[in-house]
Design a protein around this motif. Structure first.
Motif, short mmCIF file in Angstrom:
data_model
loop_
_atom_site.label_atom_id
_atom_site.label_comp_id
_atom_site.label_asym_id
_atom_site.label_seq_id
_atom_site.Cartn_x
_atom_site.Cartn_y
_atom_site.Cartn_z
N VAL A 168 0.84 -1.22 0.00
CA VAL A 168 0.00 0.00 0.00
C VAL A 168 0.86 1.26 0.00
O VAL A 168 0.59 2.22 -0.72
CB VAL A 168 -0.99 -0.02 1.19
CG1 VAL A 168 -1.62 1.35 1.41
CG2 VAL A 168 -2.07 -1.07 0.96
N SER B 258 -4.09 5.77 7.52
CA SER B 258 -5.40 5.34 8.04
C SER B 258 -5.70 3.89 7.67
O SER B 258 -6.35 3.17 8.43
CB SER B 258 -6.52 6.25 7.52
OG SER B 258 -6.43 7.53 8.11
N GLY C 181 -1.89 10.19 4.05
CA GLY C 181 -3.02 10.09 4.98
C GLY C 181 -3.83 8.81 4.76
O GLY C 181 -4.17 8.12 5.71
N VAL C 182 -4.11 8.51 3.50
CA VAL C 182 -4.85 7.28 3.20
C VAL C 182 -4.02 6.07 3.63
O VAL C 182 -4.54 5.13 4.25
CB VAL C 182 -5.20 7.20 1.69
CG1 VAL C 182 -5.76 5.82 1.35
CG2 VAL C 182 -6.20 8.28 1.32
N GLU D 34 2.71 8.06 -2.70
CA GLU D 34 2.99 9.31 -3.43
C GLU D 34 1.74 10.16 -3.61
O GLU D 34 1.82 11.34 -3.93
CB GLU D 34 3.57 8.99 -4.80
CG GLU D 34 4.98 8.45 -4.77
CD GLU D 34 6.00 9.53 -4.39
OE1 GLU D 34 6.08 10.53 -5.11
OE2 GLU D 34 6.69 9.35 -3.36
N VAL D 35 0.57 9.54 -3.46
CA VAL D 35 -0.68 10.30 -3.65
C VAL D 35 -1.22 10.82 -2.32
O VAL D 35 -1.59 11.99 -2.21
CB VAL D 35 -1.76 9.42 -4.33
CG1 VAL D 35 -3.07 10.18 -4.44
CG2 VAL D 35 -1.28 8.96 -5.70
N SER D 36 -1.26 9.97 -1.32
CA SER D 36 -1.86 10.38 -0.06
C SER D 36 -1.32 9.55 1.09
O SER D 36 -1.79 8.43 1.34
CB SER D 36 -3.40 10.25 -0.13
OG SER D 36 -3.97 10.56 1.13
N TYR E 197 0.40 3.78 -3.07
CA TYR E 197 -0.42 4.97 -2.82
C TYR E 197 0.31 6.08 -2.07
O TYR E 197 -0.23 7.18 -1.93
CB TYR E 197 -1.67 4.58 -2.03
CG TYR E 197 -2.50 3.50 -2.68
CD1 TYR E 197 -2.98 3.65 -3.99
CD2 TYR E 197 -2.83 2.33 -1.99
CE1 TYR E 197 -3.73 2.66 -4.59
CE2 TYR E 197 -3.59 1.34 -2.59
CZ TYR E 197 -4.04 1.50 -3.88
OH TYR E 197 -4.79 0.53 -4.48
#
Lengths: 246, 246, 246
Positions: C147, C161, C157-158, C153-155, C151
């Motif tokens: 993960v 969480s 935070g995501v 590089e994009v968020s 992901y």
């Protein structure tokens, strides 16, 4: 102008206008103008797809996506525009399988209300087990073989129900024409973003009599009702089907 | 702790809490804890995306997916957080085209209720036909040509309405900034799983001023509100857009 | 026959029948027959997936897609079929993350109503912060790394969480078995058309004990409840997962 839009909405050829133009004016004046200029006087008045068919597409989208808040109004307008109670009843029945059982079930209450107000009774509706339309044995054999080979390793139950319940029963019920079932099905596919399933059903729709012009205006109707993104995502695949048949 | 969460929810900077913490405690104590710790004290308090923008994203997701049960509470919270009635009105209008007409129409009742309670009247709302923002002629010509060549063979009606109603009218309405329209649009795309449409609109969003950090936290906000799977399916494409602009 | 279908619907092993057979007969006689023959006497009586699991799948689909109109009836039937209040509570909590917060929140009212009628109280429900199941450290490290690299590089935070809230908290809550959480998750993915997310979660479901036969009948159950197109779009990917494990 809100009053005149309201008035025009009560004639039988005008499109579904829900919520009322007055309500729209109060909270979203721009939306009220779009409803008047681009839906009522624009989209619904266009050639290429009959008003009755636009109602069928709109109704199939709303029922298939569980949007029931103004459904009684849309049902009234659809019946006023020439869809019969039997056709509406079969549309909801068809969508139980192509949009999920509970979306159809959620339309039953609004349907009861509208049918009761118009005195629609059992004799106006399709039989539970009517004489079925003749089956195209060759096309059905080809379809069954394709489904068996694609899905049989995952779920023989799905394969069997697809044949027994859908293609050798539902699709052969006579109270909604095959061309209309196809229009309802294609609508459900675009409306739920199921682009992969479009080639088979759009080809079938055109075999059942849907024209290129009608396909184009169905996409236009759905751009407004299902939203631009779903139609933009579907149109390249629609285009490939059209091109392959030219 | 349910009481304190309830109390904090009445301040103007706190996030939407619907249903009440008490109701959640009664049937799903875990969910009540997640709401308190991971939404109220977590997500909504994070840097990277302003509270006002988090409300815009959340509202756009809820209206765009027809989730109206607690919409009045979310609308109250959004207005308390700084969104103006005119911006909320235009957000609903925008979503009519990007999430389908009836999803916007289904928000009209809740909007009437909330606006009435706050004494919002016609003069607080956008005109039906305001002076439009200036059009970027070159960008619009490029967009029009691309849409014509991609979709013209399927539906000239869709092509024409895309230009006339959306890009030369809706997008130029001045009461919601282009950057905010883009944020609403990208939200609608992620929320409805329309990943193919993300590159154009995310690029446009960033041209309109949305930052990389805001994009990341928009995805985070949507993970909670639209659900993890839709965000996970969108993020690879989002990542490609970000990488191409670096 | 409507009466007998109605009567059979009151036994604890029968499936959810909403709306009533009488209501269906009045507006859609064909749909009433399909409900009786193909759902009640057909699908729900099939081997391959326990009735209790069919209720879990059906409930997860309805809650996850916000279809609340007949939800109290489905909840009653699910509890009658052997799902515990704690399991139902955790299913709704799980879906907050896999189908979006507000879909779970929209089920809270119906859940309050059904729990109150049965005298379900706090002691019957999971704790807000129970002792968690042990974490499989190696599997979690592999998941976290994948993960992060996909992901991050994009968020971030995501990414954070996903680990903290979902895989090191939600999935370890003991009142819904991991196998059942997986069944709920896979249902949510098929139901919302998130095919890309199926391989990871279906593999995890089978690691958690879901059998091939159960996967096949889950697809069959969802064909009726989520609609044929979503299941047809999911099944090729499901088939690849099954084949890779044989």
């Amino acid at each position: 102008s809100a009053a005149s839009a309201s008035a025009s909405a009560t004639t039988t050829t005008s499109p579904a206008t829900s919520p009322s133009a007055d309500a729209l004016e109060q909270v979203a004046p721009g939306l009220a103008r779009y409803q008047r200029e681009d839906l009522e006087e624009g989209l619904w008045a266009r050639p290429g797809l009959a008003a009755r068919d636009r109602h069928l597409v709109t109704l199939a989208h709303l029922v298939g996506s569980g949007q029931t808040q103004h459904l009684t109004t849309y049902l009234e307008d659809a019946l006023d525009a020439g869809l019969t109670p039997a056709e509406v009843s079969e549309t909801v029945t068809h969508l139980a399988f192509y949009s999920g059982w509970e979306n159809a079930a959620s339309a039953v209450g609004p349907l009861q209300e509208v049918f009761a107000a118009r005195g629609v009774s059992a004799q106006d509706l399709p039989a539970a087990s009517p004489d079925l339309l003749p089956l195209d044995q060759a096309a059905e054999a080809a379809r069954a073989e394709q489904v068996q080979s694609t899905y049989g390793e995952v779920s023989q139950g799905v394969v069997d129900s697809t044949g027994e319940v859908l293609f050798r029963d539902l699709w052969l019920r006579p109270d909604l024409a095959p061309r209309d079932r196809s229009l309802v099905t294609v609508t459900a596919l675009v409306s739920s973003g199921q682009v992969q399933q479009i080639p088979f059903h759009l080809g079938r729709a055109m075999d059942n009599g849907l024209t290129e012009a009608e396909v184009g205006e169905t996409m236009h109707q759905l751009a407004f009702y299902a939203g631009w993104p779903k139609v933009f995502s579907a149109m390249p695949t629609v285009g490939e089907v059209l091109a392959a048949r030219r």
